[in-house]
Write an enzyme that holds these catalytic residues in place. Structure first.
Site, mmCIF file in Angstrom:
data_model
loop_
_atom_site.group_PDB
_atom_site.id
_atom_site.type_symbol
_atom_site.label_atom_id
_atom_site.label_comp_id
_atom_site.label_asym_id
_atom_site.label_seq_id
_atom_site.Cartn_x
_atom_site.Cartn_y
_atom_site.Cartn_z
ATOM 1 N N SER A 2 10.051 -75.111 -31.556
ATOM 2 C CA SER A 2 9.534 -74.143 -32.542
ATOM 3 C C SER A 2 9.882 -72.691 -32.250
ATOM 4 O O SER A 2 9.708 -71.831 -33.118
ATOM 5 C CB SER A 2 8.025 -74.284 -32.663
ATOM 6 O OG SER A 2 7.736 -75.452 -33.387
ATOM 7 N N LYS B 151 12.070 -71.048 -34.719
ATOM 8 C CA LYS B 151 11.581 -70.600 -36.032
ATOM 9 C C LYS B 151 11.633 -69.077 -36.174
ATOM 10 O O LYS B 151 11.782 -68.552 -37.277
ATOM 11 C CB LYS B 151 10.145 -71.110 -36.248
ATOM 12 C CG LYS B 151 10.057 -72.636 -36.366
ATOM 13 C CD LYS B 151 8.622 -73.132 -36.278
ATOM 14 C CE LYS B 151 8.537 -74.638 -36.437
ATOM 15 N NZ LYS B 151 7.178 -75.155 -36.170
ATOM 16 N N TYR C 262 17.024 -77.859 -39.611
ATOM 17 C CA TYR C 262 15.771 -77.598 -38.893
ATOM 18 C C TYR C 262 15.729 -78.345 -37.555
ATOM 19 O O TYR C 262 15.415 -77.768 -36.504
ATOM 20 C CB TYR C 262 14.572 -77.967 -39.787
ATOM 21 C CG TYR C 262 13.272 -77.958 -39.026
ATOM 22 C CD1 TYR C 262 12.715 -76.757 -38.570
ATOM 23 C CD2 TYR C 262 12.602 -79.147 -38.724
ATOM 24 C CE1 TYR C 262 11.534 -76.746 -37.844
ATOM 25 C CE2 TYR C 262 11.422 -79.143 -37.995
ATOM 26 C CZ TYR C 262 10.898 -77.937 -37.564
ATOM 27 O OH TYR C 262 9.738 -77.930 -36.821
ATOM 28 N N TYR D 78 0.417 -71.086 -32.876
ATOM 29 C CA TYR D 78 -0.280 -72.030 -33.769
ATOM 30 C C TYR D 78 -1.763 -71.726 -33.869
ATOM 31 O O TYR D 78 -2.148 -70.574 -33.856
ATOM 32 C CB TYR D 78 -0.025 -73.478 -33.323
ATOM 33 C CG TYR D 78 1.433 -73.749 -33.443
ATOM 34 C CD1 TYR D 78 2.023 -73.823 -34.702
ATOM 35 C CD2 TYR D 78 2.239 -73.813 -32.326
ATOM 36 C CE1 TYR D 78 3.374 -73.999 -34.836
ATOM 37 C CE2 TYR D 78 3.598 -73.994 -32.453
ATOM 38 C CZ TYR D 78 4.153 -74.078 -33.715
ATOM 39 O OH TYR D 78 5.478 -74.233 -33.839
ATOM 40 N N VAL E 16 7.096 -77.195 -28.626
ATOM 41 C CA VAL E 16 6.544 -78.397 -27.974
ATOM 42 C C VAL E 16 7.346 -78.850 -26.748
ATOM 43 O O VAL E 16 6.896 -79.711 -26.008
ATOM 44 C CB VAL E 16 6.391 -79.603 -28.924
ATOM 45 C CG1 VAL E 16 5.223 -79.435 -29.859
ATOM 46 C CG2 VAL E 16 7.663 -79.898 -29.669
HETATM 47 O O1 DON Z 1 9.315 -80.373 -35.880
HETATM 48 C C1 DON Z 1 8.759 -80.615 -34.822
HETATM 49 O O2 DON Z 1 7.709 -81.232 -34.754
HETATM 50 C C2 DON Z 1 9.386 -80.097 -33.551
HETATM 51 N N1 DON Z 1 10.829 -80.157 -33.670
HETATM 52 C C3 DON Z 1 8.996 -78.688 -33.271
HETATM 53 C C4 DON Z 1 7.513 -78.481 -33.253
HETATM 54 C C5 DON Z 1 7.058 -77.495 -32.277
HETATM 55 O O3 DON Z 1 7.735 -77.068 -31.372
HETATM 56 C C6 DON Z 1 5.657 -77.114 -32.408
HETATM 57 N N2 DON Z 1 5.278 -76.353 -31.263
HETATM 58 N N3 DON Z 1 4.451 -76.118 -30.605
#
Ligand code: DON
Length: 321
Positions: free
Chosen positions: A68, A71, A195, A247, A265
């Protein structure tokens, strides 16, 4: 407090070994199979200042995926490609208090515009609007932009990408919903490919710190002496990082750490320390911070990483508030 480089380095190494114990309180992301295999005990930090001086400690050679954190990058790029009004018409700048992959507000709030670019729904929308006729062209643009900032070519971890591509049911649901309400600029599978590939871009903590430094400096790269993106976009990105970057823990993060930051994540955290916030730190003209600690909490933030960041931000009085 001494500002001798050796002393800072020693302190950082001491904090990393102290907070490594906290990795036990989290777990590697298990909904992405390739991330579940990472070593949960790892912890690393790098800090780079405006003169290019870097201090780092822990598992600093370890490569990990942006997830993330990407982003923030794509939001900045979309603003440059399409202009702010176009982007803001399709994605809002309001925190949700929901989990990062929540779908609920797309239906409960009309016309279903995603709340912000830091949650998955907003990020997929942003990826769909990047310039380029194919997913590959859009991804190449992202990699070129990062290459300008970091000064080296990054690559995509194919295993992580494939692992997510095959299990991305929730993200597919979000993308189809967004398509149905008219918020995607390209077909669902193309938006998802961009994405998920941007999420699988591989970096180390020094790379993250360099990205943080340029954001902290309002888009100006202090080593290249070049404005890479508009100041107005950098300010907006920092505001989004403060309000939505961690978040549904962003409120507590702002209250007790007080830095624009973005987590992923994979256990990555990118933080941007503007000059005025760095005044009492060893980096008085500002710095970028990169942290990696793959054991995350249920919200998706690195457990040890957040504690380590809190320690150094408190000790060096780095809050922006
Ligand atoms: O889309 C997803 O779920 C992961 N590629 C990225 C999500 C993420 O990193 C949320 N972070 N804390």
């Amino acid at each position: 407090m001494s500002t001798q480089p050796n002393h800072q380095h020693h302190l950082l190494a001491q904090w990393v070994s102290q907070y490594r114990a906290a990795t036990k309180e989290g777990q590697c992301a298990n909904y992405i199979p390739a991330l579940a295999k990472k070593d949960p005990n790892q912890l690393a930090v790098a800090i780079v200042g405006t003169e290019g001086h870097e201090i780092k400690a822990g598992d600093t050679e370890e490569l990990f995926t942006l997830q993330s954190v990407s982003k923030v990058i794509t939001f900045i790029l979309a603003c440059m490609d399409r202009g702010l009004p176009y982007v803001l018409e399709r994605v809002d700048v309001e925190p949700t208090g929901d989990t990062f992959n929540s779908i609920i507000r797309l239906e409960s709030h009309q016309p279903g515009k995603p709340f912000n670019p830091m949650i998955n729904a907003g990020a997929i929308t942003v990826s769909s609007m990047l310039a380029g006729h194919s997913p590959q062209e859009k991804v190449t643009k992202i990699l070129q932009f990062l290459e300008q900032i970091i000064g080296k070519q990054l690559s995509i971890n194919e295993e992580v990408f494939q692992s997510e591509w095959q299990t991305a049911n929730r993200n597919r649901a979000l993308a189809y919903y967004l398509m149905d309400s008219g918020f995607l600029d390209c077909p669902v599978e193309a938006a998802l490919e961009v994405y998920l590939k941007q999420c699988a871009i591989e970096v180390n903590v020094s790379d993250l710190a360099m990205i943080g430094l340029v954001i902290a400096n309002d888009g100006y790269h202090p080593l290249l002496k070049k404005q890479l993106f508009p100041k107005q976009v950098a300010k907006l990105a920092k505001a989004l990082m403060v309000t939505c970057g961690m978040y549904n823990a962003s409120g507590k993060f702002a209250a007790f750490i007080g830095l624009p930051a973005k987590s992923g994540v994979s256990g990555a955290i990118l933080a941007a320390v503007p000059g005025h916030a760095g005044l009492h730190s060893p980096f008085p003209t500002g710095c970028g911070i990169g942290i990696y600690g793959p054991a995350i909490d249920p919200i998706g933030n690195s457990v040890a990483g957040v504690q380590l960041l809190k320690q150094l931000a408190t000790e060096w009085d780095m809050t922006i508030f």
